[in-house]
Structures are given as C-alpha cells and as structure tokens.
Scaffold this motif. Structure first.
Motif, PDB file in Angstrom:
ATOM      1  N   ALA A  74       0.845  -1.195   0.000  1.00  0.00           N
ATOM      2  CA  ALA A  74       0.000   0.000   0.000  1.00  0.00           C
ATOM      3  C   ALA A  74       0.876   1.239   0.000  1.00  0.00           C
ATOM      4  O   ALA A  74       1.795   1.363   0.825  1.00  0.00           O
ATOM      5  CB  ALA A  74      -0.914   0.005   1.219  1.00  0.00           C
ATOM      6  N   THR A  75       0.599   2.166  -0.920  1.00  0.00           N
ATOM      7  CA  THR A  75       1.413   3.379  -0.974  1.00  0.00           C
ATOM      8  C   THR A  75       1.152   4.283   0.225  1.00  0.00           C
ATOM      9  O   THR A  75       1.963   5.175   0.505  1.00  0.00           O
ATOM     10  CB  THR A  75       1.159   4.174  -2.267  1.00  0.00           C
ATOM     11  N   ASP A  76       0.062   4.074   0.956  1.00  0.00           N
ATOM     12  CA  ASP A  76      -0.181   4.852   2.172  1.00  0.00           C
ATOM     13  C   ASP A  76       0.925   4.632   3.208  1.00  0.00           C
ATOM     14  O   ASP A  76       1.097   5.441   4.122  1.00  0.00           O
ATOM     15  CB  ASP A  76      -1.535   4.487   2.790  1.00  0.00           C
ATOM     16  N   SER A  77       1.666   3.542   3.068  1.00  0.00           N
ATOM     17  CA  SER A  77       2.789   3.279   3.965  1.00  0.00           C
ATOM     18  C   SER A  77       3.903   4.311   3.790  1.00  0.00           C
ATOM     19  O   SER A  77       4.788   4.426   4.639  1.00  0.00           O
ATOM     20  CB  SER A  77       3.366   1.879   3.704  1.00  0.00           C
TER      21      SER A  77
ATOM     22  N   GLU B 299       6.350   2.076   7.451  1.00  0.00           N
ATOM     23  CA  GLU B 299       4.973   1.867   7.921  1.00  0.00           C
ATOM     24  C   GLU B 299       4.475   3.147   8.581  1.00  0.00           C
ATOM     25  O   GLU B 299       5.055   3.622   9.567  1.00  0.00           O
ATOM     26  CB  GLU B 299       4.887   0.723   8.915  1.00  0.00           C
ATOM     27  N   TYR B 300       3.415   3.705   8.010  1.00  0.00           N
ATOM     28  CA  TYR B 300       2.782   4.895   8.578  1.00  0.00           C
ATOM     29  C   TYR B 300       1.726   4.426   9.567  1.00  0.00           C
ATOM     30  O   TYR B 300       0.787   3.730   9.200  1.00  0.00           O
ATOM     31  CB  TYR B 300       2.160   5.741   7.470  1.00  0.00           C
TER      32      TYR B 300
ATOM     33  N   GLU C 118      -1.397  -0.699  -4.228  1.00  0.00           N
ATOM     34  CA  GLU C 118      -2.625   0.102  -4.261  1.00  0.00           C
ATOM     35  C   GLU C 118      -2.479   1.372  -3.447  1.00  0.00           C
ATOM     36  O   GLU C 118      -1.749   1.414  -2.467  1.00  0.00           O
ATOM     37  CB  GLU C 118      -3.829  -0.721  -3.764  1.00  0.00           C
ATOM     38  N   GLY C 119      -3.186   2.407  -3.916  1.00  0.00           N
ATOM     39  CA  GLY C 119      -3.152   3.686  -3.222  1.00  0.00           C
ATOM     40  C   GLY C 119      -3.105   4.848  -4.192  1.00  0.00           C
ATOM     41  O   GLY C 119      -2.811   4.682  -5.383  1.00  0.00           O
ATOM     42  N   MET C 120      -3.387   6.024  -3.681  1.00  0.00           N
ATOM     43  CA  MET C 120      -3.465   7.205  -4.549  1.00  0.00           C
ATOM     44  C   MET C 120      -2.129   7.538  -5.195  1.00  0.00           C
ATOM     45  O   MET C 120      -2.074   8.115  -6.290  1.00  0.00           O
ATOM     46  CB  MET C 120      -3.977   8.403  -3.754  1.00  0.00           C
TER      47      MET C 120
END
Length: 294
Positions: free
Chosen positions: A117-120, A173-174, A198-200
């Motif tokens: 996940a790109t949110d990481s 890791e966020y 996945e991710g924006m």
C-alpha cells in the motif's frame, strides 16, 4: 451480479475446461512459445471484455486499446521480470477491496503474490501533529495530506524498482493511530512474481511508469460517501463534524490529485461491481492461460 451473469460465466469456464479443441502447451522457455501464448491471451481477453460488456453490471468501464497487446508483448520480451500492477482511485472507491480480491484469487491458484500500500509511504508528520494538537487541526490549518509532496516518493520509487527487479524490500509503515509517525524499513515485502500496489500515489509522476498494468477504480460519488462515512464512524472513531470536514477535503483533493491519473489507466474498473463476479473473471483468465493439451 445477477444469477444469469454468474451462470453464463460459470458455463464459459466449464466450456473451456471441457473443450476438445485445445492448443498444445507452448514451450515458454522459447520466444516462439511465448509469442503463441501472447496471441492466444489477446484473443481470449477481448472475448472476456465483450462478455463483460453484456453483463448487468459490467466490471470494465474502459480498456485502453493497446493495453493487452502491449502487456502480452512485455511478457514475451521480459518473461522473468515481475508483473507490477498499480491500482488507484479516489478515497472509498474500493481500491483495497479490489486489491484483496485479486490477491486472494491469485493465491487460490497457488501463485505467489505480494501486496503493498502506498499509504505506507506518507511522510512522518508527528512533529506537525504535536504542534497543532491533532491531525484534524493540522488539516484545518492547510496541510494537504494527499498531495505528492506528502509522500516519500523517492523511497517508494526505489522500492518499486527493487521489487520489479526481483529484490525483497523493507517498506516504511505509517501508523494509523493519529500520531503521524512513519517507521522506516518496518514491513518486509517479498518480490514475488506478481506484485500489486494500491493507493493514490501509484499514478503520481515518477511512480506510474513502473507498472505493467495501471488500474483506476471508478465509483459513484454517493456510494463512496456512504462507504467513507461508515468507515469514519466504525473504524476510525471520528465524530460527524470531523468526518464531514475530511470528506469535503478528499473531494477537492481527489479532483486535484487523483482524477487526472485516470487518463493513464490501462483499465478503468467499476468499484460498484460485484467482487464475486470479478473473481470469476480472473478465474476464467487463469483457466484459458493454463488449460492446454499436453
């Protein structure tokens, strides 16, 4: 998915499995064998898209004209390279659900898959949160959490290139606890044959061209709002006012940062479509590319 769609797709799979008209299994170690498989995949993929177009709620909203040809040519020319799939879409469009469905189906075929996940890769904003008192206060003071500048894109780019080359990584890791802390090199990600991201941030500049398959998930705004608010109340314990403020923020951010990436997509998928139906589509693709006369 209607019962008719489900039965039709099931019959399509059964017909393929029971067909007496099968091709000899190509020798994938040779160029000619891979080229034959690529031609076969192109033909069957177009049949699948045509089948989907007649469904009650189609999965494919758009398929780029040269996608399957370019993708199959890449498989021919670089057979050992990892297959990189990037999935993006606006908040609550169904990116994570789609990602889980794809990875689950791939694993059911005993094929190795990695998920990232790109949110990481959000920046560490713990000092800013301490300064303003909370994430919501930071946002209300103008911090643009969805902008490309809010991500560690240099590290994401380096990690994705490493994965594509077959190298394992340790991703940051966020922490989703409101502290804004990002822990560097925290999560081990193995470089399996298929890697789904996945991710924006997947379609941001410097990132998007790493992917062999670019997917944009498109979902009706009312469905997205319902999903978003439900998640805010049940999973994130946000009160109504903060949830509403953040919804208004992501609408603006989505128009600015996410929607423009739709033009780069190879596939635009319907985030409101039935995941069971989508999994059957994947099953059919796997069947036709692994069902040979030996």
């Amino acid at each position: 998915m209607t019962a008719k769609d489900k039965d039709s797709l099931h019959n399509l799979i059964e017909k393929e499995l029971n067909s007496n008209d099968k091709i000899l299994k190509p020798d994938f170690s040779k160029q000619a064998g891979r080229e034959l498989m690529a031609f076969y995949l192109q033909t069957k993929f177009h049949q699948l898209v045509n089948f989907d177009s007649k469904a009650n709620q189609p999965m494919f909203n758009y398929v780029k004209d040269d996608f399957i040809q370019n993708f199959s040519c890449r498989l021919v020319s670089e057979p050992k390279k990892r297959i990189m799939v990037g999935i993006t879409g606006e908040s609550a469009s169904g990116k994570s659900t789609l990602c889980k469905a794809i990875s689950s189906v791939i694993r059911s075929f005993n094929m190795p898959v990695s998920v990232l996940a790109t949110d990481s890769y959000f920046n560490d904003i713990s000092d800013l949160i301490k300064k303003y008192g909370s994430f919501d206060a930071l946002r209300d003071n103008g911090y643009d959490v969805d902008s490309p500048e809010s991500f560690q894109l240099d590290i994401l780019q380096k990690d994705l290139k490493s994965l594509a080359e077959g190298k394992d990584i340790y991703a940051p890791e966020y922490l989703p606890n409101g502290t804004g802390v990002s822990v560097p090199k925290s999560k081990f990600i193995s470089s399996n044959k298929i890697i789904i991201v996945e991710g924006m941030a997947t379609m941001y500049e410097g990132i998007k061209d790493i992917f062999d398959v670019k997917v944009y998930v498109e979902t009706d705004i009312n469905i997205r709002k319902e999903r978003f608010l439900h998640r805010a109340f049940t999973e994130r314990n946000q009160d109504f006012e903060n949830a509403k403020k953040h919804w208004n923020y992501i609408l603006v951010a989505g128009e600015k940062y996410i929607k423009p990436s739709k033009c780069y997509a190879d596939l635009v998928l319907n985030g409101s479509s039935n995941m069971e139906y989508f999994c059957q589509l994947l099953e059919y693709l796997h069947t036709i590319t692994n069902n040979f006369e030996v």
